[in-house]
Design an enzyme around this catalytic site. Sequence first.
Site, mmCIF file in Angstrom:
data_model
loop_
_atom_site.group_PDB
_atom_site.id
_atom_site.type_symbol
_atom_site.label_atom_id
_atom_site.label_comp_id
_atom_site.label_asym_id
_atom_site.label_seq_id
_atom_site.Cartn_x
_atom_site.Cartn_y
_atom_site.Cartn_z
ATOM 1 N N GLY A 62 28.618 -19.550 106.653
ATOM 2 C CA GLY A 62 27.801 -20.817 107.118
ATOM 3 C C GLY A 62 26.416 -20.527 106.380
ATOM 4 O O GLY A 62 25.337 -20.164 106.949
ATOM 5 N N TYR A 63 26.199 -20.881 105.206
ATOM 6 C CA TYR A 63 24.859 -21.003 104.506
ATOM 7 C C TYR A 63 24.296 -22.205 104.049
ATOM 8 O O TYR A 63 23.470 -22.797 104.638
ATOM 9 C CB TYR A 63 25.142 -19.955 103.055
ATOM 10 N N GLU A 116 30.690 -6.953 93.350
ATOM 11 C CA GLU A 116 31.445 -8.193 93.319
ATOM 12 C C GLU A 116 30.800 -9.157 92.369
ATOM 13 O O GLU A 116 31.484 -9.792 91.889
ATOM 14 C CB GLU A 116 31.277 -9.022 94.647
ATOM 15 N N GLU A 154 22.824 -24.835 86.791
ATOM 16 C CA GLU A 154 21.331 -24.913 86.385
ATOM 17 C C GLU A 154 20.525 -23.740 87.094
ATOM 18 O O GLU A 154 19.485 -23.304 86.538
ATOM 19 C CB GLU A 154 20.737 -26.271 86.735
#
Lengths: 395, 372
Positions: free
Chosen positions: A126-127, A243, A382
């Site tokens: 949950g960001y 990762e 971006e």
Amino acid sequence: MNMQTGNEAAFRAEIAEFCQDNLDPAVRRQSDLGLPLAQEAALNWQSKLVARGWGAPSWSEEWGGTGWDMRKLFIFEEEMAAHGAPLVGTFNIKMIGPILQAHGTPEQKAHYLPKALSFEHQWCQGYSEPGAGSDLASLQTRAEQIGDDYIVNGTKIWTSEGHLANHMFCLVRTSREGRQQAGISFLLIDLDTPGVSRRPVHHFYGAHVFNQFFFDNVRVPVANRVGEENAGWGIAKALLEHERLFSARHTEARRKLGRLERLSHEVQIDGRPAIQDAQFRDDLAKRKIELRALENATMRALERLVDDGGIGPFASVLKLRGVEVNQRLDRAIVQLLGPDALPAQAAWEGGALDGIVPDEARNAAESRYWWRGPAIAGGSQEMQRSIITKHILNL
Amino acid sequence: MRFAADEDEVMIEDMLDRALQNARNAAERVDGYAPRPDAAALRVQLAELGLWGAWLPEAAGGFDGGPRLLMTLARGLGRVPTHHGLIGGCVIPGALLTRSAREDAHDLAARMAKGEIPVAVAVMEPGARWTRDSPTTRAEGDGSGYRLTGIKSHVAEGGTAEHFVVSARDEDGLSLFLVPADAEGLTVSTYPATDGTTWAMVRADGVRVGSSARLIGPGDGAAALDKAFTLAVFTAAAELLGSCEAALAQTLDYLRTREQFGKPLSTKQALQFRAADLHADIEMLRSQVLGAANALSSGYTRRARSDVAAAMTLAIQTGDLVGREAIHLHGAIGMTRELGIGYHLLRADILSRWLGSAEHFRERFMAEEAAA
């Protein structure tokens, strides 16, 4: 147990044998086609991995990991992907597990790590919020401490696999003073807690991929905070360097290339196998060459990781180009299939396509649509260019 | 196989960078062009440092430095605008001469290691583009020797060479002959290419050579050429990597200092993102050039050939893109010979026109992959 050049081949063979003995061909087929795995099949695969001691390779041995070095971890993941093994429970194994091992209390580790390994807990992340995407630090979901609890109010969105999860690790605002980043804490939330609700967010091609969560006065014990209060930003940002090696997602690209090459012998252009068509050949060569370079770039990153302990902003280069390589491969597959890329996922259940459309056409178009996402998520393209500008080019 | 430079390689890189930087600083502006180091003097200097022919076998005056060292040298040279002649004057003739059993061949190669260019290679023909294995130039038996007749086009370093390696066909196949530049019946006409380098057209009208003139062939003539040009293409890809690095670095410096609308250009996101993309492309090129160097170091395998073809494809694409963007990001001043940033586009073009287009190398790549 470290990786020497000499025993690399033996290790790869060991993995091949494991996949041979344990990987259901149907599951392998789904991986080759990039199809998501059903819950039951994912659990089944994880249980086999755990039984072998490979359920969470990057974790410490104390918690069921392997203690392998970076190179061996890398080879493991590459080789598993090469054999069509599905990647399951990434939020459990690659996100919350390592975070808890680095920052969790002994109680948190003892309670959560075994359940994350066995998939009894299914975690989601949950960001993002409706108003906080690339500018994640502006997030507004707030947690106010009352007694031994935080009272959480707000909303989280773009939650992948949120509909399958029973736990969420999330970033919440615990202070409005100072820099935005300095007022964020890291909380573990049981999604069965009263006040939590969720709704599906459907992808533009129709699939239920994302979710939105709402928190209405949700009580979360302070004991569920990872790290100090207001230290959550650093915890979330410190994604394991290992990762970051997979930022280029070269293993997925390799699978796509496999599909494209199989199709190049099967599909005909002007009455000849596509592989004999000059224009297709040139396009295939472009895809193969850019993937070759991407793989070499990933190997450079691995070497840097082993030498220096980190790959730094080079990960942004990997992500920027890796997403594009994946997207272009998906596009090439769809273009080669032509009309056979018309059917939606559901069409494969009805029998209308049987014996007419090649099985390799499954999920081709959907994969292309799904892969618009990685260019936006996890720091948009971006954002990666901004990181390169600032941290490599020093502009 | 490692990607990053090892300690020795770092030392060599530093030595090379210093020498090239000194040459660049000492260079004078000639005829209004941006300063370019004198190539002949630079070659000798690099040879004295043991760098110029270091990739050659020891018997030919080198150090058996192999592809990694050649890559380091070429990449360094790519960063400095100069008509160095490494590929046409050292790599291709060196690769051929060291393969020959003829006694004086190694002596000629040893002169190359000293920075001289005694031999140029004449193997391209009118209308044949990059096909080198079926020359129309004929070698006819004439007593104990041969008579060569045919036209060779676009010979790099052909204006000053003392000898030419000429490909010609007889009934047994393709052979390579060593022909003195002053042989009777041999006409050498030079012309300037767009980057200011001098090239030559070579016409042989029944040129008589002795039996010992046959350097290589007939059985392995085409294979020898293929191998020499593979090494040349690898060198070109490494040079273009250096060229791209230098073009981007110079452009970034300019963006930091040039002000418009009251702010440095480097603060404009539209320009920052273009620079970031160039950097990402250069890193992909670097990765593939390193991959090719490592593959070549393990032998002249199919994998090595496909890696070289892949590297050159990316080098041509990226060299062209970075060359164009470097000009554009400089604005009008980028158009001038006085600034000279356009050198990088000229060089990328020359190497691609000479050795093969991106499409050509993609086809080579596919052919090697299919046979693998």
